[in-house]
Design a protein around this motif. Structure first.
Motif, short mmCIF file in Angstrom:
data_model
loop_
_atom_site.label_atom_id
_atom_site.label_comp_id
_atom_site.label_asym_id
_atom_site.label_seq_id
_atom_site.Cartn_x
_atom_site.Cartn_y
_atom_site.Cartn_z
N PRO A 59 4.72 -2.34 15.33
CA PRO A 59 6.07 -3.10 15.14
C PRO A 59 6.55 -2.70 13.69
CG PRO A 59 3.82 -4.00 14.85
CD PRO A 59 3.63 -2.78 15.41
N LEU A 60 7.71 -2.97 13.20
CA LEU A 60 8.36 -3.06 12.12
C LEU A 60 7.68 -3.73 10.95
CD1 LEU A 60 10.88 -2.10 14.38
CD2 LEU A 60 12.30 -2.92 12.69
N LEU A 61 7.86 -3.18 9.82
CA LEU A 61 7.47 -3.88 8.68
C LEU A 61 8.22 -5.09 8.29
CD1 LEU A 61 5.72 -0.87 8.19
CD2 LEU A 61 6.12 -1.45 5.87
N GLY A 62 7.60 -6.12 7.93
CA GLY A 62 8.41 -7.34 7.62
C GLY A 62 8.83 -8.19 8.77
N ILE A 85 -1.84 -6.03 5.17
CA ILE A 85 -1.30 -6.00 3.80
C ILE A 85 -2.35 -6.52 2.61
CG2 ILE A 85 0.40 -7.30 2.09
CD1 ILE A 85 2.15 -7.73 4.80
N ASN A 86 -3.11 -7.46 3.07
CA ASN A 86 -4.10 -7.50 1.99
C ASN A 86 -5.26 -6.64 1.79
OD1 ASN A 86 -3.40 -10.48 2.27
ND2 ASN A 86 -4.38 -11.09 3.75
N ARG A 87 -5.23 -5.61 2.69
CA ARG A 87 -6.21 -4.43 2.07
C ARG A 87 -5.72 -3.49 1.42
NH1 ARG A 87 -7.75 -5.49 7.89
NH2 ARG A 87 -6.63 -3.66 8.51
N LEU A 88 -4.05 -3.57 1.21
CA LEU A 88 -3.49 -2.84 0.17
C LEU A 88 -3.67 -2.87 -1.32
CD1 LEU A 88 0.06 -2.60 2.17
CD2 LEU A 88 -1.87 -0.86 2.31
N GLU A 89 -3.67 -2.01 -1.98
CA GLU A 89 -3.71 -2.04 -3.46
C GLU A 89 -2.23 -1.94 -4.00
OE1 GLU A 89 -5.70 1.36 -5.15
OE2 GLU A 89 -7.80 0.72 -4.12
N GLY A 93 6.08 -8.56 -0.15
CA GLY A 93 7.48 -9.33 -0.56
C GLY A 93 8.68 -8.73 0.16
N PHE A 94 8.48 -7.93 1.34
CA PHE A 94 9.50 -7.61 1.99
C PHE A 94 9.52 -8.53 3.26
CE2 PHE A 94 12.15 -5.02 5.01
CZ PHE A 94 13.07 -4.16 4.23
N THR A 95 10.46 -9.45 3.14
CA THR A 95 10.60 -10.51 3.97
C THR A 95 11.52 -10.28 5.22
OG1 THR A 95 12.14 -11.72 2.56
CG2 THR A 95 9.73 -12.37 2.21
N ARG A 96 11.99 -9.12 5.53
CA ARG A 96 12.85 -8.83 6.87
C ARG A 96 12.16 -7.85 7.62
NH1 ARG A 96 16.63 -4.72 6.58
NH2 ARG A 96 16.97 -3.77 4.68
N GLN A 97 12.90 -7.67 8.69
CA GLN A 97 12.12 -6.42 9.46
C GLN A 97 12.78 -5.29 8.81
OE1 GLN A 97 14.01 -8.95 11.13
NE2 GLN A 97 16.16 -8.01 12.00
N ALA A 98 12.26 -4.21 8.69
CA ALA A 98 12.54 -2.87 8.07
C ALA A 98 13.46 -2.07 8.74
CB ALA A 98 11.36 -2.34 7.51
N PHE A 139 15.17 -1.67 1.14
CA PHE A 139 14.38 -0.67 2.02
C PHE A 139 13.99 0.47 1.22
CE2 PHE A 139 14.32 2.33 5.17
CZ PHE A 139 14.18 1.78 6.48
N ALA A 140 15.07 0.82 0.18
CA ALA A 140 14.68 2.28 -0.54
C ALA A 140 13.54 2.08 -1.37
CB ALA A 140 15.87 2.59 -1.29
N ASN A 141 13.61 0.72 -1.86
CA ASN A 141 12.06 0.51 -2.70
C ASN A 141 10.99 0.52 -1.68
OD1 ASN A 141 13.73 0.33 -4.98
ND2 ASN A 141 14.03 -1.94 -4.93
N LEU A 142 10.89 -0.11 -0.66
CA LEU A 142 9.80 -0.04 -0.01
C LEU A 142 9.38 1.50 0.52
CD1 LEU A 142 7.41 -1.65 1.32
CD2 LEU A 142 9.32 -1.95 3.29
#
Length: 341
Positions: A271-274, A286-290, A299-304, A331-334
């Motif tokens: 599935p798409l992020l967000g 997400i919780n396992r990421l650093e 913080g990406f609150t829409r589908q990527a 999108f570019a920042n993500l």
């Protein structure tokens, strides 16, 4: 039952109030109201109940099958009718191309394409009416003037709008053909969880409204509408000795169904992020990421998803037009954060 309101609920200014008598005691509240309000359909009454517009003794009743008791005082509030005719609004537009026949827009995420329930104003159509005046095709109807195709509210990218009926007919034929015999192309960039084992593939899976949630779509084995998505992995992200955390994919549509890419990607396990609708089960990752990637992804609150390529034959001149849209900042920042992972 005592009726303390006017006879026509479409005309009264006050709330419509009914007192339950012995004959109606024990019946469903939607059935009781429908039997006393001939100008409102039962479906409309059920919608009003679910929207919180029906109460008993000041307490809202949100369930149409609620059973009423003798002496209950039911209050039905009819909201002010919403204007079905969209008006022009001075909303900024990113115009990529425009002539007397068509206009190509680079739509930002968050902008609804056309008016509908809950979004009667602030849409792309409102902006186009302001920008184009009367020069929009009327084929799509009063609520969708010029709209030949659309992209989801939280998807960014390119779409073309017809300014004349001739252009609308020509573009509609191309989109109905899905580029099989002409130059129409639509390509989307998608950031998805994980990565398929192969570098490219095709998803051929019918789509229909989800039985569990009518606001969502679902893959179905029988019936539904034919849907085909071609995908290609462009980049994988993650440690070399671990399964990919995410990947950048290009998706090309052979059909154009509601939420097609989002549902198809979830169907194959990516599935798409967000995307909270179709990828909520992946949020624990997400919780396992650093940091800082954890904050970027969380913080990406829409589908990527970004509609970055659109090509079509001009419906009047016959010229092939091709447009590309750069990634929007979010999108570019993500993407940049994933590339550094």
């Amino acid at each position: 039952m005592t009726d303390n309101s006017q006879d026509d609920p479409a005309s009264f200014d006050a709330d419509f109030i009914l007192t339950v008598d012995p004959e109606d005691a024990g019946k469903r509240i939607d059935a009781v109201l429908a039997s006393h309000l001939e100008t409102l359909s039962r479906n409309r009454i059920q919608s009003l109940i679910k929207a919180g517009d029906v109460s008993i003794g000041g307490a809202k009743i949100g369930e149409p099958k609620y059973r009423v008791n003798e002496g209950d005082e039911i209050t039905l509030h009819l909201p002010e009718p919403e204007d079905p005719d969209p008006k022009g609004e001075d909303i900024p537009l990113s115009v990529v191309f425009e002539d007397a026949h068509v206009i190509v827009i680079d739509k930002p995420a968050g902008l609804v394409v056309h008016p509908g329930a809950g979004n009667w104003t602030g849409t792309l159509v409102n902006a186009l009416i302001h920008h184009c005046g009367d020069s929009l095709s009327g084929i799509g109807g009063v609520k969708r003037p010029g709209i030949v195709h659309r992209i989801d509210k939280d998807t960014s990218g390119l779409l073309v709008v017809a300014k004349t009926d001739q252009a609308h007919q020509g573009l509609a034929a191309q989109f109905a053909d899905h580029g099989r015999t002409g130059p129409l192309e639509r390509a989307y960039s998608a950031l998805v969880w994980g990565a398929p084992s192969s570098l490219k593939g095709t998803i051929d899976a019918n789509l229909a409204r989800s039985q569990a949630n009518r606001q969502k779509m679902a893959v179905v084995k029988t019936s539904g509408r034919h849907a085909i998505t071609h995908w290609q992995v462009k980049e994988r992200f993650g440690a070399a000795d671990q399964p990919p955390l995410a990947s950048l994919m290009e998706c090309r549509l052979e059909t154009g169904r509601t939420h097609q890419i989002r549902v198809h990607m979830a169907h194959i396990g990516h599935p798409l992020l967000g995307d909270d609708d179709y990828g909520s089960g992946f949020k624990t990752k997400i919780n396992r990421l650093e940091e800082p990637l954890k904050s970027l992804v969380g913080g990406f609150t829409r589908q990527a998803l970004h509609a970055g390529l659109l090509a079509f034959e001009h419906p009047v001149s016959g010229e092939t037009l091709r447009f590309e849209s750069p990634y929007p900042n979010d999108f570019a920042n993500l993407l940049s954060g994933l590339q550094k992972f």
